[in-house]
Design an enzyme around this catalytic site. Structure first.
Site, PDB file in Angstrom:
ATOM      1  N   ILE A 169      -8.042   7.448  -0.492  1.00  0.00           N
ATOM      2  CA  ILE A 169      -8.004   5.987  -0.538  1.00  0.00           C
ATOM      3  C   ILE A 169      -8.639   5.542   0.785  1.00  0.00           C
ATOM      4  O   ILE A 169      -8.337   6.084   1.841  1.00  0.00           O
ATOM      5  CB  ILE A 169      -6.546   5.534  -0.713  1.00  0.00           C
ATOM      6  CG1 ILE A 169      -6.358   4.042  -0.665  1.00  0.00           C
ATOM      7  CG2 ILE A 169      -5.634   6.146   0.311  1.00  0.00           C
ATOM      8  CD1 ILE A 169      -4.883   3.669  -0.978  1.00  0.00           C
ATOM      9  N   SER A 170      -9.541   4.572   0.716  1.00  0.00           N
ATOM     10  CA  SER A 170     -10.254   4.126   1.927  1.00  0.00           C
ATOM     11  C   SER A 170      -9.317   3.407   2.873  1.00  0.00           C
ATOM     12  O   SER A 170      -8.265   2.925   2.481  1.00  0.00           O
ATOM     13  CB  SER A 170     -11.370   3.158   1.559  1.00  0.00           C
ATOM     14  OG  SER A 170     -12.223   3.736   0.629  1.00  0.00           O
ATOM     15  N   LYS A 171      -9.753   3.284   4.141  1.00  0.00           N
ATOM     16  CA  LYS A 171      -8.901   2.555   5.076  1.00  0.00           C
ATOM     17  C   LYS A 171      -8.907   1.064   4.725  1.00  0.00           C
ATOM     18  O   LYS A 171      -9.896   0.537   4.219  1.00  0.00           O
ATOM     19  CB  LYS A 171      -9.297   2.821   6.522  1.00  0.00           C
ATOM     20  CG  LYS A 171     -10.725   2.624   6.896  1.00  0.00           C
ATOM     21  CD  LYS A 171     -10.884   3.037   8.357  1.00  0.00           C
ATOM     22  CE  LYS A 171     -12.256   2.688   8.873  1.00  0.00           C
ATOM     23  NZ  LYS A 171     -12.395   2.985  10.299  1.00  0.00           N
ATOM     24  N   ARG A 177       0.825  -1.210   0.000  1.00  0.00           N
ATOM     25  CA  ARG A 177       0.000   0.000   0.000  1.00  0.00           C
ATOM     26  C   ARG A 177       0.864   1.267   0.000  1.00  0.00           C
ATOM     27  O   ARG A 177       0.461   2.295  -0.544  1.00  0.00           O
ATOM     28  CB  ARG A 177      -0.947  -0.018   1.215  1.00  0.00           C
ATOM     29  CG  ARG A 177      -2.071   1.050   1.181  1.00  0.00           C
ATOM     30  CD  ARG A 177      -3.061   0.794   2.311  1.00  0.00           C
ATOM     31  NE  ARG A 177      -4.199   1.701   2.331  1.00  0.00           N
ATOM     32  CZ  ARG A 177      -4.369   2.684   3.228  1.00  0.00           C
ATOM     33  NH1 ARG A 177      -3.464   2.877   4.174  1.00  0.00           N
ATOM     34  NH2 ARG A 177      -5.443   3.454   3.195  1.00  0.00           N
TER      35      ARG A 177
END
Ligand code: SAH
Length: 218
Positions: A61-63, A35
């Site tokens: 960007i989502s968790k 990531r």
């Protein structure tokens, strides 16, 4: 971030398991895809915390736990039998982190982004990874991508008022859509829509926070 990022990812995966995600293919993908390569170097040290991060042009960007949850929901109809999903359409490529994950759990990924700046960044992020089964598209994802249809699954990283009809039309029978949808006065919620031989079956799940789904290119 670098040599020891594997350990940081392993801790991230442990947290994701604690959040209830069990799908082995999803967990393997989360442990593999780096990531930190998808965010600005200044943010790389936060890449394995369970937080959403800015990716430029006002997008996020989502968790990781939410990403893992959505991927598991996409695969649930396969009942965790280790089989890959077929063709998948992703709305909102962003930095392409989720596209890279999707490439590990499906045979083919079509990912569409409306912002040229992010579409270009996604291409750059993916280049060194040489992933053969991702197709990046610049376009309005509200229209889907008819040329790749029918899809086994459609996942949206942006939330609209409702699921566009184009997505339903382009979904295979037996396929599933997972998307955040505005909840009227209430919070945005995760919607799961199954296209069964007898029609659509939808369920509304937990509250989520995704960037808005917008029409047109920019
Ligand atoms: N999956 C991405 C998350 C990106 S955030 C990742 O892993 O990085 C959601 C993205 O959806 C934003 O980049 C936003 O520009 C995009 N988006 C919003 N509406 C869209 C539309 N109609 N078509 C394509 N992309 C859209």
């Amino acid at each position: 971030m670098g040599l020891d990022s594997g350990a940081a990812r392993a801790r991230m995966v442990t947290r994701i398991v604690q959040e209830g995600v069990r799908d082995p293919l999803v967990l393997a993908a989360m442990g593999l895809i780096e990531r930190h390569r998808f965010v600005d170097t200044a943010l790389a040290n936060q890449a394995y915390e369970d937080t959403s991060l800015p990716i430029g042009l006002g997008q996020t960007i989502s968790k990781p736990s939410v990403v893992a949850r959505m991927l598991e929901l996409l695969r649930l109809p396969l009942q965790n039998d280790g089989k890959l999903l077929g063709r998948v359409l992703e709305i909102g490529t962003g930095c392409a982190y989720q596209a890279a994950l999707l490439s590990r759990i499906s045979t083919e990924v079509y990912s569409i982004e409306r912002l040229r700046g992010l579409h270009d960044k996604a291409r750059e992020n993916l280049r060194p990874l040489r992933i053969p089964n991702i197709h990046l598209l610049l376009g309005d994802g509200m229209l889907g991508f008819a040329k790749g249809a029918p899809y086994a699954a459609i996942v949206s990283a942006a939330g609209g008022e409702a699921v566009p009809q184009a997505w339903i039309d382009q979904l295979a029978v037996g396929g599933r859509i997972v998307a955040p949808v505005a909840g009227g006065a209430g919070p945005q919620r995760l919607l799961v829509l199954d296209k069964t031989p007898r029609g659509l079956v939808s369920s509304t799940l937990e509250a989520v926070h995704f960037v808005p789904l917008k029409s047109g290119l920019a």
